[in-house]
Design a protein around this motif. Sequence first.
Motif, mmCIF file in Angstrom:
data_model
loop_
_atom_site.group_PDB
_atom_site.id
_atom_site.type_symbol
_atom_site.label_atom_id
_atom_site.label_comp_id
_atom_site.label_asym_id
_atom_site.label_seq_id
_atom_site.Cartn_x
_atom_site.Cartn_y
_atom_site.Cartn_z
ATOM 1 N N SER A 1 0.798 -1.147 -0.103
ATOM 2 C CA SER A 1 0.001 -0.225 -0.088
ATOM 3 C C SER A 1 0.922 1.164 -0.119
ATOM 4 C CB SER A 1 -0.893 -0.077 1.287
ATOM 5 O OG SER A 1 -1.591 1.208 1.261
ATOM 6 N N VAL A 2 1.937 1.236 0.710
ATOM 7 C CA VAL A 2 2.746 2.347 0.845
ATOM 8 C C VAL A 2 3.538 2.642 -0.560
ATOM 9 C CG1 VAL A 2 5.137 3.181 1.866
ATOM 10 C CG2 VAL A 2 3.474 1.938 3.449
ATOM 11 N N GLN A 3 3.997 1.465 -1.229
ATOM 12 C CA GLN A 3 4.371 1.722 -2.500
ATOM 13 C C GLN A 3 3.508 2.175 -3.420
ATOM 14 O OE1 GLN A 3 5.828 -2.606 -2.369
ATOM 15 N NE2 GLN A 3 7.693 -1.892 -3.017
ATOM 16 N N GLU A 4 2.290 1.763 -3.357
ATOM 17 C CA GLU A 4 1.181 2.341 -4.291
ATOM 18 C C GLU A 4 1.106 3.777 -4.081
ATOM 19 O OE1 GLU A 4 -2.289 0.314 -3.635
ATOM 20 O OE2 GLU A 4 -1.526 -1.712 -4.707
ATOM 21 N N GLU A 5 1.256 4.273 -2.817
ATOM 22 C CA GLU A 5 1.051 5.732 -2.518
ATOM 23 C C GLU A 5 2.385 6.521 -3.300
ATOM 24 O OE1 GLU A 5 -0.340 7.076 1.188
ATOM 25 O OE2 GLU A 5 -0.588 5.072 2.024
ATOM 26 N N ILE A 6 3.372 5.886 -2.880
ATOM 27 C CA ILE A 6 4.664 6.695 -3.627
ATOM 28 C C ILE A 6 4.465 6.851 -4.863
ATOM 29 C CG2 ILE A 6 7.205 6.305 -3.986
ATOM 30 C CD1 ILE A 6 7.177 5.012 -1.060
ATOM 31 N N THR A 7 4.014 5.682 -5.725
ATOM 32 C CA THR A 7 4.046 5.636 -6.948
ATOM 33 C C THR A 7 3.043 6.641 -7.593
ATOM 34 O OG1 THR A 7 4.469 3.318 -7.191
ATOM 35 C CG2 THR A 7 3.431 4.284 -8.939
ATOM 36 N N ALA A 8 2.024 7.021 -6.738
ATOM 37 C CA ALA A 8 0.967 7.915 -7.172
ATOM 38 C C ALA A 8 1.457 9.345 -6.920
ATOM 39 C CB ALA A 8 -0.319 7.874 -6.058
ATOM 40 N N SER A 9 2.028 9.465 -5.720
ATOM 41 C CA SER A 9 2.644 10.929 -5.545
ATOM 42 C C SER A 9 3.799 11.181 -6.237
ATOM 43 C CB SER A 9 3.435 10.758 -4.136
ATOM 44 O OG SER A 9 2.541 10.751 -3.205
ATOM 45 N N LYS A 10 4.641 10.088 -6.950
ATOM 46 C CA LYS A 10 5.744 10.439 -7.911
ATOM 47 C C LYS A 10 5.230 10.772 -9.183
ATOM 48 C CE LYS A 10 9.410 7.948 -10.130
ATOM 49 N NZ LYS A 10 10.039 6.553 -10.401
ATOM 50 N N ASN A 11 3.890 10.225 -9.728
ATOM 51 C CA ASN A 11 3.183 10.544 -10.906
ATOM 52 C C ASN A 11 2.688 11.754 -11.054
ATOM 53 O OD1 ASN A 11 4.125 8.089 -12.126
ATOM 54 N ND2 ASN A 11 2.041 7.104 -11.540
ATOM 55 N N ASP A 12 2.233 12.325 -9.835
ATOM 56 C CA ASP A 12 1.461 13.662 -9.710
ATOM 57 C C ASP A 12 2.514 14.579 -9.527
ATOM 58 O OD1 ASP A 12 -0.900 12.780 -9.385
ATOM 59 O OD2 ASP A 12 -1.032 12.597 -7.099
ATOM 60 N N PHE A 13 3.756 14.380 -9.127
ATOM 61 C CA PHE A 13 4.810 15.337 -8.887
ATOM 62 C C PHE A 13 5.635 15.349 -10.708
ATOM 63 C CE2 PHE A 13 9.258 17.037 -8.428
ATOM 64 C CZ PHE A 13 9.241 17.824 -7.463
ATOM 65 N N MET A 14 5.791 14.484 -11.187
ATOM 66 C CA MET A 14 6.329 14.131 -12.481
ATOM 67 C C MET A 14 5.423 15.196 -13.571
ATOM 68 S SD MET A 14 7.943 10.403 -12.845
ATOM 69 C CE MET A 14 8.511 10.845 -14.550
ATOM 70 N N GLU A 15 4.108 15.167 -13.371
ATOM 71 C CA GLU A 15 3.272 15.922 -14.443
ATOM 72 C C GLU A 15 3.616 17.435 -14.156
ATOM 73 O OE1 GLU A 15 -0.713 14.842 -13.504
ATOM 74 O OE2 GLU A 15 -0.360 12.778 -14.302
ATOM 75 N N SER A 16 3.986 17.841 -12.922
ATOM 76 C CA SER A 16 4.288 19.405 -12.990
ATOM 77 C C SER A 16 5.773 19.741 -12.967
ATOM 78 C CB SER A 16 3.623 19.844 -11.533
ATOM 79 O OG SER A 16 4.334 18.976 -10.396
ATOM 80 N N MET A 17 6.705 18.671 -13.227
ATOM 81 C CA MET A 17 8.061 18.932 -13.287
ATOM 82 C C MET A 17 8.478 19.555 -14.487
ATOM 83 S SD MET A 17 9.782 15.455 -11.751
ATOM 84 C CE MET A 17 11.281 16.062 -12.405
ATOM 85 N N GLU A 18 9.312 20.668 -14.220
ATOM 86 C CA GLU A 18 9.924 21.363 -15.453
ATOM 87 C C GLU A 18 11.232 20.528 -15.767
ATOM 88 O OE1 GLU A 18 10.033 25.191 -14.680
ATOM 89 O OE2 GLU A 18 7.960 25.593 -14.430
ATOM 90 N N GLU A 19 11.778 20.812 -16.989
ATOM 91 C CA GLU A 19 13.027 20.439 -17.385
ATOM 92 C C GLU A 19 14.343 20.757 -16.405
ATOM 93 O OE1 GLU A 19 16.031 20.339 -21.261
ATOM 94 O OE2 GLU A 19 14.270 21.359 -21.251
ATOM 95 N N GLY A 20 14.857 19.775 -15.860
ATOM 96 C CA GLY A 20 15.915 19.925 -15.018
ATOM 97 C C GLY A 20 15.725 19.754 -13.467
ATOM 98 N N ASP A 21 14.336 19.766 -13.261
ATOM 99 C CA ASP A 21 13.667 19.305 -11.968
ATOM 100 C C ASP A 21 14.187 17.899 -11.613
ATOM 101 O OD1 ASP A 21 12.797 21.864 -11.833
ATOM 102 O OD2 ASP A 21 10.547 21.327 -11.907
#
Length: 293
Positions: free
Chosen positions: A119-139
């Motif tokens: 369950s923790v890994q699923e939460e981490i993956t979801a958080s990672k995906n949300d963050f990557m959507e808003s990342m800019e080049e170099g982040d």
Amino acid sequence: MRKLSIILFGFLLMTACNNKKQAADQDDDESEETAMNADGADDLSSDGEIDYVKASFMSPDSSMVVLSAEVPSKGGTPLADSILAYLNENISYGFIEYFNETKNARKAVIKAGQSHLESVQEEITASKNDFMESMEEGDELPDYMFAWEYQQNFKKEVDADNYVTYIELGYEYQGGAHGINWLVGTTFDKQTGRRIGKEILKDTDSQAFKTMFQKELLKYFEPSEGETLSDYLLIDIDDLQISNFRIADGQFIFQYQPYEISYYAAGMPCAILSFKQMKPYLTKEGLRLIGKD
């Protein structure tokens, strides 16, 4: 008691930082998946009535779950069934289903811990995906996203003539400046299995009780001369509510959690009242539990 709280904090934090242990031998009938994910040792000891189990799991992304519990060896009595229900509510992740299916505390704790890690890994993956959507080049992704920790330890603190008291020690970190600790006590009536709560208290709204309670709570903070309880609270003293409590050897411990009434640095404040102090404020049932009826 403040020193005890500090010791408990230290114990939990040291546990969180310990290097992972070598994997223990697995039972032949455990799945390969469980054996691969059980990164820490799972230890089982038993006194015939209680099995103690500890399981540690760590994933490649550094997230970690550590679960340990003293579990009734079998159900079928009011007390054992009540403790199992209590553990299930707080451990969750299929614990009681695994226990009822296997009749094995070790397997139930291991499987519940493994499910929690997933369950923790699923939460981490979801958080990672949300963050990557808003990342800019170099982040870059922040490291804390891959270092979540969750620990629970359920331990029988007191086994008295009329009651049993469990404590839950916990630690959780999901990024930020620090993790959060908790210590929650639960007392069970041996005769009925019922969990004991404020129903055994009376007249706690009286000024006499409030004065006594606040005096004992202030002791936790080791105040300097002239300091009052209000100096340590995040809330107005008139809004201070009696916390949940547990019954220990000769005393009632009213336990608060970090940030509940005071600053994080204050730890987990508590008021400790002796049986003698509490006697006028207990119902007939409460007096029976502490052997003062």
